[in-house]
Design an enzyme around this catalytic site. Structure first.
Site, PDB file in Angstrom:
ATOM      1  N   SER A 127       4.648  -1.442 -10.073  1.00  0.00           N
ATOM      2  CA  SER A 127       4.313  -0.219 -10.816  1.00  0.00           C
ATOM      3  C   SER A 127       4.556   0.970  -9.895  1.00  0.00           C
ATOM      4  O   SER A 127       3.956   1.058  -8.827  1.00  0.00           O
ATOM      5  CB  SER A 127       2.833  -0.226 -11.227  1.00  0.00           C
ATOM      6  OG  SER A 127       2.602  -1.322 -12.067  1.00  0.00           O
ATOM      7  N   ARG A 171      -6.476   1.209  -6.038  1.00  0.00           N
ATOM      8  CA  ARG A 171      -5.257   1.224  -5.209  1.00  0.00           C
ATOM      9  C   ARG A 171      -5.427   2.066  -3.936  1.00  0.00           C
ATOM     10  O   ARG A 171      -4.499   2.762  -3.495  1.00  0.00           O
ATOM     11  CB  ARG A 171      -4.041   1.750  -6.006  1.00  0.00           C
ATOM     12  CG  ARG A 171      -3.694   0.912  -7.186  1.00  0.00           C
ATOM     13  CD  ARG A 171      -3.223  -0.512  -6.813  1.00  0.00           C
ATOM     14  NE  ARG A 171      -3.167  -1.320  -8.013  1.00  0.00           N
ATOM     15  CZ  ARG A 171      -4.200  -2.064  -8.438  1.00  0.00           C
ATOM     16  NH1 ARG A 171      -5.324  -2.146  -7.744  1.00  0.00           N
ATOM     17  NH2 ARG A 171      -4.108  -2.769  -9.543  1.00  0.00           N
ATOM     18  N   GLU A 223       2.290   5.460  -6.880  1.00  0.00           N
ATOM     19  CA  GLU A 223       1.543   4.384  -6.229  1.00  0.00           C
ATOM     20  C   GLU A 223       2.335   3.946  -4.982  1.00  0.00           C
ATOM     21  O   GLU A 223       1.785   3.553  -3.966  1.00  0.00           O
ATOM     22  CB  GLU A 223       1.384   3.206  -7.206  1.00  0.00           C
ATOM     23  CG  GLU A 223       0.654   2.031  -6.592  1.00  0.00           C
ATOM     24  CD  GLU A 223       0.298   0.965  -7.623  1.00  0.00           C
ATOM     25  OE1 GLU A 223      -0.128   1.313  -8.735  1.00  0.00           O
ATOM     26  OE2 GLU A 223       0.449  -0.219  -7.290  1.00  0.00           O
TER      27      GLU A 223
HETATM   28  C1  LIG Z   1       7.573  -7.062  -8.511  1.00  0.00           C
HETATM   29  C2  LIG Z   1       6.332  -6.419  -7.952  1.00  0.00           C
HETATM   30  C3  LIG Z   1       5.104  -6.630  -8.551  1.00  0.00           C
HETATM   31  C4  LIG Z   1       3.949  -6.039  -8.032  1.00  0.00           C
HETATM   32  N1  LIG Z   1       2.763  -6.267  -8.661  1.00  0.00           N
HETATM   33  C5  LIG Z   1       1.642  -5.715  -8.147  1.00  0.00           C
HETATM   34  C6  LIG Z   1       0.373  -5.952  -8.785  1.00  0.00           C
HETATM   35  O1  LIG Z   1       0.268  -6.680  -9.742  1.00  0.00           O
HETATM   36  N2  LIG Z   1      -0.712  -5.356  -8.236  1.00  0.00           N
HETATM   37  C7  LIG Z   1      -0.636  -4.553  -7.136  1.00  0.00           C
HETATM   38  O2  LIG Z   1      -1.670  -4.047  -6.679  1.00  0.00           O
HETATM   39  N3  LIG Z   1       0.544  -4.316  -6.521  1.00  0.00           N
HETATM   40  C8  LIG Z   1       1.680  -4.873  -7.003  1.00  0.00           C
HETATM   41  N4  LIG Z   1       2.872  -4.636  -6.381  1.00  0.00           N
HETATM   42  C9  LIG Z   1       2.944  -3.718  -5.238  1.00  0.00           C
HETATM   43  C10 LIG Z   1       2.776  -4.386  -3.856  1.00  0.00           C
HETATM   44  O3  LIG Z   1       3.197  -5.748  -3.898  1.00  0.00           O
HETATM   45  C11 LIG Z   1       1.341  -4.308  -3.346  1.00  0.00           C
HETATM   46  O4  LIG Z   1       0.926  -2.958  -3.215  1.00  0.00           O
HETATM   47  C12 LIG Z   1       1.162  -5.021  -2.007  1.00  0.00           C
HETATM   48  O5  LIG Z   1      -0.191  -5.089  -1.711  1.00  0.00           O
HETATM   49  C13 LIG Z   1       1.880  -4.320  -0.859  1.00  0.00           C
HETATM   50  O6  LIG Z   1       1.871  -5.189   0.267  1.00  0.00           O
HETATM   51  P1  LIG Z   1       3.039  -5.146   1.351  1.00  0.00           P
HETATM   52  O7  LIG Z   1       2.709  -6.121   2.420  1.00  0.00           O
HETATM   53  O8  LIG Z   1       4.353  -5.312   0.718  1.00  0.00           O
HETATM   54  O9  LIG Z   1       2.857  -3.663   1.907  1.00  0.00           O
HETATM   55  P2  LIG Z   1       3.994  -2.654   2.359  1.00  0.00           P
HETATM   56  O10 LIG Z   1       4.787  -2.218   1.186  1.00  0.00           O
HETATM   57  O11 LIG Z   1       4.725  -3.189   3.522  1.00  0.00           O
HETATM   58  O12 LIG Z   1       3.084  -1.433   2.817  1.00  0.00           O
HETATM   59  C14 LIG Z   1       2.342  -0.696   1.848  1.00  0.00           C
HETATM   60  C15 LIG Z   1       1.372   0.242   2.591  1.00  0.00           C
HETATM   61  O13 LIG Z   1       0.429  -0.559   3.302  1.00  0.00           O
HETATM   62  C16 LIG Z   1       0.447  -0.251   4.682  1.00  0.00           C
HETATM   63  N5  LIG Z   1       0.194  -1.482   5.423  1.00  0.00           N
HETATM   64  C17 LIG Z   1       0.865  -2.659   5.363  1.00  0.00           C
HETATM   65  N6  LIG Z   1       0.310  -3.557   6.181  1.00  0.00           N
HETATM   66  C18 LIG Z   1      -0.727  -2.943   6.802  1.00  0.00           C
HETATM   67  C19 LIG Z   1      -1.692  -3.348   7.770  1.00  0.00           C
HETATM   68  N7  LIG Z   1      -1.707  -4.573   8.285  1.00  0.00           N
HETATM   69  N8  LIG Z   1      -2.615  -2.438   8.179  1.00  0.00           N
HETATM   70  C20 LIG Z   1      -2.618  -1.178   7.668  1.00  0.00           C
HETATM   71  N9  LIG Z   1      -1.739  -0.749   6.751  1.00  0.00           N
HETATM   72  C21 LIG Z   1      -0.809  -1.629   6.320  1.00  0.00           C
HETATM   73  C22 LIG Z   1       1.815   0.355   4.955  1.00  0.00           C
HETATM   74  O14 LIG Z   1       1.780   1.235   6.067  1.00  0.00           O
HETATM   75  C23 LIG Z   1       2.081   1.094   3.650  1.00  0.00           C
HETATM   76  O15 LIG Z   1       1.482   2.371   3.666  1.00  0.00           O
HETATM   77  C24 LIG Z   1       4.040  -5.218  -6.878  1.00  0.00           C
HETATM   78  C25 LIG Z   1       5.282  -5.027  -6.254  1.00  0.00           C
HETATM   79  C26 LIG Z   1       6.419  -5.620  -6.769  1.00  0.00           C
HETATM   80  C27 LIG Z   1       7.741  -5.428  -6.071  1.00  0.00           C
END
Ligand SMILES: Cc1cc2nc3c(=O)[nH]c(=O)nc-3n(C[C@H](O)[C@H](O)[C@H](O)COP(=O)(O)OP(=O)(O)OC[C@H]3O[C@@H](n4cnc5c(N)ncnc54)[C@H](O)[C@@H]3O)c2cc1C
Length: 306
Positions: free
Chosen positions: A229, A179, A299
């Protein structure tokens, strides 16, 4: 600084169409926790030139910025964020395929990316089909599930650094871990990535994805706001199990609750504030530590003052 902000306001209106800029935008509308106060400015760029232009302008006037994707791993303070949110979403979600490689922009959703890969008979992304984030957020977090991790598919990532330079990082330079990646503390913005996949059977991949998503619906409280999570998996344990064994299932602060379906998830049952979610997370950390001497680390990323 207020003068600079008023000036930035004007500058944004001159350089971006009204449909892609927001002022005092509630972050609860841009995070899956459905909580969080207003962002002073928000822009949804559609190419890397616009992203570079925005960060250069912010640097010049001393305004802070923060990049988000789908906000699915993010808790924003109720007081909001007094800077610029750069949202990389569907306006910046192009994809192209060449042989076994897919080149995709940071704003593409992982669900769409894995589906497109399957439709082109390419294997290696089925695990990601139910992760509700963008490629950019997935690269920062090295998103993973069911034994797969994004790092396994990454060949290279094009990034914008703090000085406005665009560089291409190899998989090794991305320093992926559990992560985490180099993006986390470096301020690098992921612009696009090349993913290296293997030939597969599209129909079987789609079935596999369906099955994984069925498992998710069965085990996870997807009907509520959350960020998945909440805590990282501590070495040798499962966060959800520890939380359940500590008797915290269903523990609530306002509308924030430790999910009864999956204790690893803190959920928003309706109108939880970010402060309530945060307070509940701290209570869980303290009580798990008291009982098992195991530290749970978040996380979920935090933005703003808590
Ligand atoms: C129901 C549910 C289930 C989930 N299941 C999983 C799972 O199975 N496995 C898992 O790993 N995660 C899971 N997640 C968590 C999440 O979906 C992941 O961590 C996902 O990768 C986050 O992507 P995001 O675009 O929403 O990032 P955001 O929440 O928008 O950002 C997260 C971080 O990434 C940074 N970021 C975003 N885009 C960029 C970019 N282009 N360049 C640099 N930094 C950037 C942001 O600044 C922030 O620090 C889950 C979440 C939910 C709500």
């Amino acid at each position: 600084m207020e003068d600079q902000k008023t000036e930035f306001d004007r500058w944004l209106k001159e350089h971006f169409p009204a449909a892609r800029i927001r002022f005092h935008e509630p972050m609860r509308c841009h995070t899956t926790f459905r909580a969080g106060g207003p962002a002073r400015f928000m822009v949804m760029p559609e190419n890397e030139e616009e992203i570079a232009l925005l960060t250069a302008r912010c640097r010049r006037i001393g305004l802070s910025w923060f990049v988000i994707g789908n906000g699915s791993n993010l808790l924003v303070s109720d007081r909001g964020y007094d800077g610029l949110i750069i949202k990389l979403g569907r306006q910046y979600a192009g994809m192209s395929t060449e042989g076994c490689e897919i080149r995709a922009q940071a704003g593409v959703m992982l669900s769409r990316l894995s589906r497109q890969a399957a439709l082109r008979d390419l294997a290696g992304l089925a695990f990601a089909s139910g992760i509700p984030g963008t490629l950019g957020g997935g690269l920062m977090m090295n998103a993973g599930a069911y034994g797969g991790e994004l790092s396994q598919a990454v060949k290279s990532v094009r990034v914008l650094d703090g000085e406005g330079q665009i560089r291409t990082l190899t998989k090794e330079q991305m320093k992926f871990g559990y992560r985490t990646s180099v993006l986390k503390e470096s301020g690098l913005i992921a612009l696009e990535a090349v993913l290296s996949l293997t030939p597969g059977d599209g129909k079987r991949l789609l079935l596999e994805m369906e099955e994984l998503n069925r498992k998710r619906r069965e085990k996870q409280p997807l009907e509520y706001g959350s960020a998945g999570s909440t805590f990282k998996r501590p070495a040798g344990y499962f966060a959800g199990q520890l939380i359940e064994q500590a008797g915290l299932k269903g523990l609530s602060v306002g509308d924030a609750q430790v999910s009864e379906k999956h204790c690893g998830f803190v959920i928003n049952r309706g109108n939880a504030s970010a402060a309530e979610i945060y307070t509940l997370c701290r209570m869980v950390q303290e009580r798990v530590y008291k009982q098992f001497q195991v530290e749970l680390t978040m996380e979920v990323r935090l933005l703003g003052e808590f």
